[in-house]
Design a protein around this motif. Structure first.
Motif, PDB file in Angstrom:
ATOM      1  N   ALA A  86       0.839  -1.205   0.000  1.00  0.00           N
ATOM      2  CA  ALA A  86       0.000   0.000   0.000  1.00  0.00           C
ATOM      3  C   ALA A  86       0.872   1.253   0.000  1.00  0.00           C
ATOM      4  O   ALA A  86       0.579   2.227  -0.700  1.00  0.00           O
ATOM      5  N   LEU A  89       2.299   1.606  -3.455  1.00  0.00           N
ATOM      6  CA  LEU A  89       1.255   2.059  -4.377  1.00  0.00           C
ATOM      7  C   LEU A  89       1.077   3.574  -4.273  1.00  0.00           C
ATOM      8  O   LEU A  89       0.950   4.261  -5.282  1.00  0.00           O
ATOM      9  N   TRP A 170      -5.163   2.606  -0.557  1.00  0.00           N
ATOM     10  CA  TRP A 170      -4.603   1.451  -1.262  1.00  0.00           C
ATOM     11  C   TRP A 170      -4.717   0.155  -0.468  1.00  0.00           C
ATOM     12  O   TRP A 170      -4.250  -0.896  -0.919  1.00  0.00           O
TER      13      TRP A 170
END
Length: 184
Positions: A86, A89, A170
């Motif tokens: 995450a 991302l 994310w």
């Protein structure tokens, strides 16, 4: 503490104790063959806020696998991989970015947009997915209670971003990616 609140708390504690006393003997005689294993939870709670999603290309998928491999090598659980993915991302869309000139945030590089000037490593190290993930995980392990924190709080504590809540968007995609690639 007022008397009504104290009595309420004692009543709740008493019920919890009584429930344990009565349920304990029943549970002790349950047939363990009939018991089903608990599912491994990748998320500690429902993801915070609106969720984003991107379609990954081959390079991004390779970087997901590199993050997962580094997490396993560090002996950390799937939740650490979710937080790492995450974070990547948000920071780079899972692209191993080199120096982008004026578009770059200072001297940030790689999957996690780590900065050589902040002590994350050399440019060569930071742009190595295994090294940069290991560096991120080293920081994560130093955060007391990271396993139980909301993802965005754990990521922000390591990254110290100007946009601390951005990691949350994310979480679902990172969870899905770890679920898809952890055992492959």
């Amino acid at each position: 503490m007022n008397t009504i609140f104290r009595k309420s708390m004692l009543s709740v504690a008493g019920l919890a104790f009584a429930g344990g006393v009565f349920a304990g003997p029943i549970a002790a005689h349950a047939n363990p063959v009939d018991a089903k294993p608990a599912a491994v939870a990748l998320q500690t709670a429902k993801p915070q806020g609106d969720q984003s999603h991107i379609t990954l290309n081959d390079e991004q998928t390779t970087n997901v696998k590199a993050i997962i491999a580094a997490t396993k090598k560090a002996g950390l659980p799937e939740r650490a991989a979710v937080i790492s993915i995450a974070t990547s991302l948000q920071e780079s869309k899972l692209e191993n970015l080199g120096h982008l000139g004026d578009v770059n945030d200072h001297d940030s590089l790689g999957l996690f947009q780590q900065r050589p000037s902040s002590g994350w490593g050399t440019p060569e190290q930071i742009t190595d997915p295994a090294y940069s993930t290991t560096a991120f995980l080293k920081g994560l392990k130093q955060v007391d209670g990271w396993q139980d924190m909301p993802l965005t709080q754990a990521a922000q504590t390591v990254q110290v971003s100007a946009y601390p809540d951005a990691y949350a968007q994310w979480e679902q995609q990172a969870t899905d990616l770890v679920g898809q690639h952890w055992n492959s």
